[in-house]
Structure formats: C-alpha cells, structure tokens
Scaffold this motif. Structure first.
Motif, PDB file in Angstrom:
ATOM      1  N   PHE A   1       0.804  -1.252  -0.108  1.00 22.69           N
ATOM      2  CA  PHE A   1      -0.005  -0.066  -0.154  1.00 22.69           C
ATOM      3  C   PHE A   1       0.954   1.195  -0.033  1.00 22.69           C
ATOM      4  CE2 PHE A   1      -2.268   3.268   2.196  1.00 22.69           C
ATOM      5  CZ  PHE A   1      -3.488   3.256   1.510  1.00 22.69           C
ATOM      6  N   LYS A   2       1.923   1.265   0.750  1.00 26.64           N
ATOM      7  CA  LYS A   2       2.769   2.404   0.875  1.00 26.64           C
ATOM      8  C   LYS A   2       3.640   2.648  -0.293  1.00 26.64           C
ATOM      9  CE  LYS A   2       3.004   2.321   5.877  1.00 26.64           C
ATOM     10  NZ  LYS A   2       3.854   2.110   7.095  1.00 26.64           N
ATOM     11  N   VAL A   3       4.120   1.330  -0.926  1.00 26.28           N
ATOM     12  CA  VAL A   3       4.789   1.629  -2.288  1.00 26.28           C
ATOM     13  C   VAL A   3       4.008   2.118  -3.506  1.00 26.28           C
ATOM     14  CG1 VAL A   3       6.062   0.279  -3.913  1.00 26.28           C
ATOM     15  CG2 VAL A   3       6.431  -0.196  -1.380  1.00 26.28           C
ATOM     16  N   ARG A   4       2.526   1.682  -3.308  1.00 25.22           N
ATOM     17  CA  ARG A   4       1.832   2.165  -4.261  1.00 25.22           C
ATOM     18  C   ARG A   4       1.490   3.617  -4.279  1.00 25.22           C
ATOM     19  NH1 ARG A   4      -1.554  -2.984  -3.096  1.00 25.22           N
ATOM     20  NH2 ARG A   4      -0.351  -4.565  -4.507  1.00 25.22           N
ATOM     21  N   GLN A   5       1.665   4.272  -3.332  1.00 24.94           N
ATOM     22  CA  GLN A   5       1.450   5.549  -3.040  1.00 24.94           C
ATOM     23  C   GLN A   5       2.591   6.462  -4.110  1.00 24.94           C
ATOM     24  OE1 GLN A   5       1.430   6.119   1.095  1.00 24.94           O
ATOM     25  NE2 GLN A   5      -1.053   6.440   1.118  1.00 24.94           N
ATOM     26  N   VAL A   6       3.690   6.038  -3.931  1.00 24.54           N
ATOM     27  CA  VAL A   6       4.741   6.696  -4.761  1.00 24.54           C
ATOM     28  C   VAL A   6       4.857   6.176  -5.983  1.00 24.54           C
ATOM     29  CG1 VAL A   6       7.311   6.859  -4.613  1.00 24.54           C
ATOM     30  CG2 VAL A   6       5.969   6.632  -2.518  1.00 24.54           C
ATOM     31  N   LEU A   7       4.573   5.004  -6.633  1.00 23.00           N
ATOM     32  CA  LEU A   7       4.791   4.573  -7.911  1.00 23.00           C
ATOM     33  C   LEU A   7       4.065   5.322  -9.081  1.00 23.00           C
ATOM     34  CD1 LEU A   7       4.576   0.725  -7.761  1.00 23.00           C
ATOM     35  CD2 LEU A   7       6.581   2.050  -8.228  1.00 23.00           C
ATOM     36  N   PRO A   8       2.773   6.075  -8.872  1.00 25.55           N
ATOM     37  CA  PRO A   8       2.288   6.816  -9.732  1.00 25.55           C
ATOM     38  C   PRO A   8       3.029   8.144 -10.148  1.00 25.55           C
ATOM     39  CG  PRO A   8       0.642   6.115  -8.394  1.00 25.55           C
ATOM     40  CD  PRO A   8       2.019   5.817  -7.912  1.00 25.55           C
ATOM     41  N   LEU A   9       3.873   8.626  -9.364  1.00 28.09           N
ATOM     42  CA  LEU A   9       4.601   9.871  -9.557  1.00 28.09           C
ATOM     43  C   LEU A   9       5.763   9.539 -10.513  1.00 28.09           C
ATOM     44  CD1 LEU A   9       5.356  10.738  -5.447  1.00 28.09           C
ATOM     45  CD2 LEU A   9       3.675  11.531  -7.181  1.00 28.09           C
ATOM     46  N   ILE A  10       6.208   8.115 -10.924  1.00 23.35           N
ATOM     47  CA  ILE A  10       7.183   8.200 -12.078  1.00 23.35           C
ATOM     48  C   ILE A  10       6.694   7.464 -13.123  1.00 23.35           C
ATOM     49  CG2 ILE A  10       9.021   7.806 -10.259  1.00 23.35           C
ATOM     50  CD1 ILE A  10       9.082   4.811 -10.905  1.00 23.35           C
ATOM     51  N   ARG A  11       5.506   6.812 -13.183  1.00 19.28           N
ATOM     52  CA  ARG A  11       4.948   6.281 -14.404  1.00 19.28           C
ATOM     53  C   ARG A  11       4.891   7.082 -15.647  1.00 19.28           C
ATOM     54  NH1 ARG A  11       0.625   3.793 -11.459  1.00 19.28           N
ATOM     55  NH2 ARG A  11       1.624   2.032 -10.549  1.00 19.28           N
ATOM     56  N   GLY A  12       5.484   6.579 -16.490  1.00 15.78           N
ATOM     57  CA  GLY A  12       5.449   7.349 -17.961  1.00 15.78           C
ATOM     58  C   GLY A  12       6.271   8.405 -18.135  1.00 15.78           C
ATOM     59  N   LYS A  13       7.256   8.830 -16.987  1.00 13.36           N
ATOM     60  CA  LYS A  13       8.179   9.983 -17.101  1.00 13.36           C
ATOM     61  C   LYS A  13       9.491   9.415 -17.567  1.00 13.36           C
ATOM     62  CE  LYS A  13       6.331  12.825 -13.666  1.00 13.36           C
ATOM     63  NZ  LYS A  13       6.394  13.480 -12.289  1.00 13.36           N
ATOM     64  N   LYS A  14      10.442  10.627 -18.047  1.00 10.79           N
ATOM     65  CA  LYS A  14      11.734  10.014 -18.464  1.00 10.79           C
ATOM     66  C   LYS A  14      12.543   9.661 -17.136  1.00 10.79           C
ATOM     67  CE  LYS A  14      12.335  13.004 -22.487  1.00 10.79           C
ATOM     68  NZ  LYS A  14      13.095  14.048 -23.001  1.00 10.79           N
ATOM     69  N   VAL A  15      13.548   8.863 -17.423  1.00 11.08           N
ATOM     70  CA  VAL A  15      14.301   8.458 -16.194  1.00 11.08           C
ATOM     71  C   VAL A  15      14.855   9.411 -15.425  1.00 11.08           C
ATOM     72  CG1 VAL A  15      16.271   6.885 -15.544  1.00 11.08           C
ATOM     73  CG2 VAL A  15      14.679   6.095 -17.235  1.00 11.08           C
ATOM     74  N   GLY A  16      15.523  10.387 -15.950  1.00 13.31           N
ATOM     75  CA  GLY A  16      16.176  11.392 -15.250  1.00 13.31           C
ATOM     76  C   GLY A  16      15.051  12.286 -14.467  1.00 13.31           C
ATOM     77  N   ASP A  17      14.123  12.527 -14.985  1.00 12.04           N
ATOM     78  CA  ASP A  17      12.927  13.231 -14.351  1.00 12.04           C
ATOM     79  C   ASP A  17      12.480  12.361 -13.100  1.00 12.04           C
ATOM     80  OD1 ASP A  17      13.203  15.406 -16.048  1.00 12.04           O
ATOM     81  OD2 ASP A  17      11.229  14.822 -17.187  1.00 12.04           O
ATOM     82  N   ALA A  18      12.262  11.022 -13.239  1.00  9.31           N
ATOM     83  CA  ALA A  18      11.639  10.155 -12.234  1.00  9.31           C
ATOM     84  C   ALA A  18      12.654  10.001 -11.116  1.00  9.31           C
ATOM     85  CB  ALA A  18      11.506   8.803 -12.811  1.00  9.31           C
ATOM     86  N   LEU A  19      14.114  10.049 -11.515  1.00 14.83           N
ATOM     87  CA  LEU A  19      14.927  10.144 -10.205  1.00 14.83           C
ATOM     88  C   LEU A  19      15.009  11.332  -9.450  1.00 14.83           C
ATOM     89  CD1 LEU A  19      17.933   8.360 -12.253  1.00 14.83           C
ATOM     90  CD2 LEU A  19      16.586   7.464 -10.505  1.00 14.83           C
ATOM     91  N   VAL A  20      14.854  12.484 -10.262  1.00 13.69           N
ATOM     92  CA  VAL A  20      14.549  13.569  -9.191  1.00 13.69           C
ATOM     93  C   VAL A  20      13.577  13.702  -8.552  1.00 13.69           C
ATOM     94  CG1 VAL A  20      14.265  15.878  -9.496  1.00 13.69           C
ATOM     95  CG2 VAL A  20      15.990  15.074 -10.946  1.00 13.69           C
ATOM     96  N   VAL A  21      12.431  13.197  -8.990  1.00 17.31           N
ATOM     97  CA  VAL A  21      10.940  13.160  -8.121  1.00 17.31           C
ATOM     98  C   VAL A  21      11.247  12.116  -7.019  1.00 17.31           C
ATOM     99  CG1 VAL A  21       8.698  12.341  -8.276  1.00 17.31           C
ATOM    100  CG2 VAL A  21       9.548  13.797  -9.948  1.00 17.31           C
ATOM    101  N   LEU A  22      11.623  10.886  -7.019  1.00 18.46           N
ATOM    102  CA  LEU A  22      12.074  10.254  -6.287  1.00 18.46           C
ATOM    103  C   LEU A  22      12.921  10.646  -5.071  1.00 18.46           C
ATOM    104  CD1 LEU A  22      12.358   6.538  -8.146  1.00 18.46           C
ATOM    105  CD2 LEU A  22      10.364   7.486  -6.492  1.00 18.46           C
ATOM    106  N   ARG A  23      14.019  11.269  -5.574  1.00 14.99           N
ATOM    107  CA  ARG A  23      15.024  11.841  -4.492  1.00 14.99           C
ATOM    108  C   ARG A  23      14.310  12.793  -3.578  1.00 14.99           C
ATOM    109  NH1 ARG A  23      20.214  13.006  -6.998  1.00 14.99           N
ATOM    110  NH2 ARG A  23      20.250  10.643  -6.598  1.00 14.99           N
ATOM    111  N   TYR A  24      13.359  13.502  -4.008  1.00 12.62           N
ATOM    112  CA  TYR A  24      12.767  14.508  -3.295  1.00 12.62           C
ATOM    113  C   TYR A  24      11.423  14.043  -2.531  1.00 12.62           C
ATOM    114  CZ  TYR A  24      16.802  17.058  -4.699  1.00 12.62           C
ATOM    115  OH  TYR A  24      18.036  17.690  -4.895  1.00 12.62           O
TER     116      TYR A  24
END
Length: 110
Positions: A15-38
């Motif tokens: 449940f907690k992992v699924r809260q974060v996954l939509p933030l990166i789906r469909g994005k470029k890898v560089g953008d996804a890494l920046v989102v995850l870092r913050y």
C-alpha cells in the motif's frame, strides 16, 4: 526493447509503495529519479534503487541509450507477511503482520 528490474521481499507494505509509484510512471528516467530523490517516503528510496537497476540492465544487456529511456511500467505486488505477536495484559497476545512487497519497474526507449 524493454528492460526490467525487480526487488523482492522489500520490507515496506505494498500500500505504501503504491502511493509513490504513480509519481514516476510514464516519465523520463532522469525526471523520475529527481522526483524520487525529493519524495519524503521510505518507499521512494527503494523504488529509486530498483529504477537505477532497470536503467543499468537496459544499458548493459540491450545497449539502450540512457537519455531516451522512459518508465513504461511500475507496480508493486504483495510478498509474504511475517507473522508476529505482541504481548498484552492478562497473558494474552495480539497478532500483527509485517508486510512485504515485490517491486517491479520496466524501462524502454521512446
């Protein structure tokens, strides 16, 4: 070509992992890494590791260009639960579960 990485039996509930996954789906890898870092969630650090692993797999196994990679698929399934008991009053015990998850991330060139 699609490269995939999977982390199994991660000690975070799905449940907690699924809260974060939509933030990166469909994005470029560089953008996804920046989102995850913050992102201030424990799951974000684990997902970041899996994403980096998927990128490394894409580069090493398939020779894909890192700058063109996009997160195609990201999902979390439930893993095994560790069952534990907490002692309470009058000699009783209450059960609780430490839930785990299997995290999968796929990247491909667009």
């Amino acid at each position: 070509m699609e490269a995939r990485a999977r982390a199994k039996q991660v000690r975070v509930s799905p449940f907690k992992v699924r809260q974060v996954l939509p933030l990166i789906r469909g994005k470029k890898v560089g953008d996804a890494l920046v989102v995850l870092r913050y992102t201030p969630k424990k799951a974000a650090k684990v997902i970041e590791k899996v994403l980096k692993s998927a990128v490394a797999n894409a580069e090493h196994n398939y020779g894909l260009d890192i700058d063109k990679l996009v997160v195609v698929e990201a999902f979390a399934d439930q893993g095994p639960s560790m069952k534990r008991f907490r002692p309470v009053s009058m000699g009783r015990a209450h059960p609780y579960r430490h839930r785990t998850s299997h995290i999968t991330v796929s990247v491909a060139e667009r």
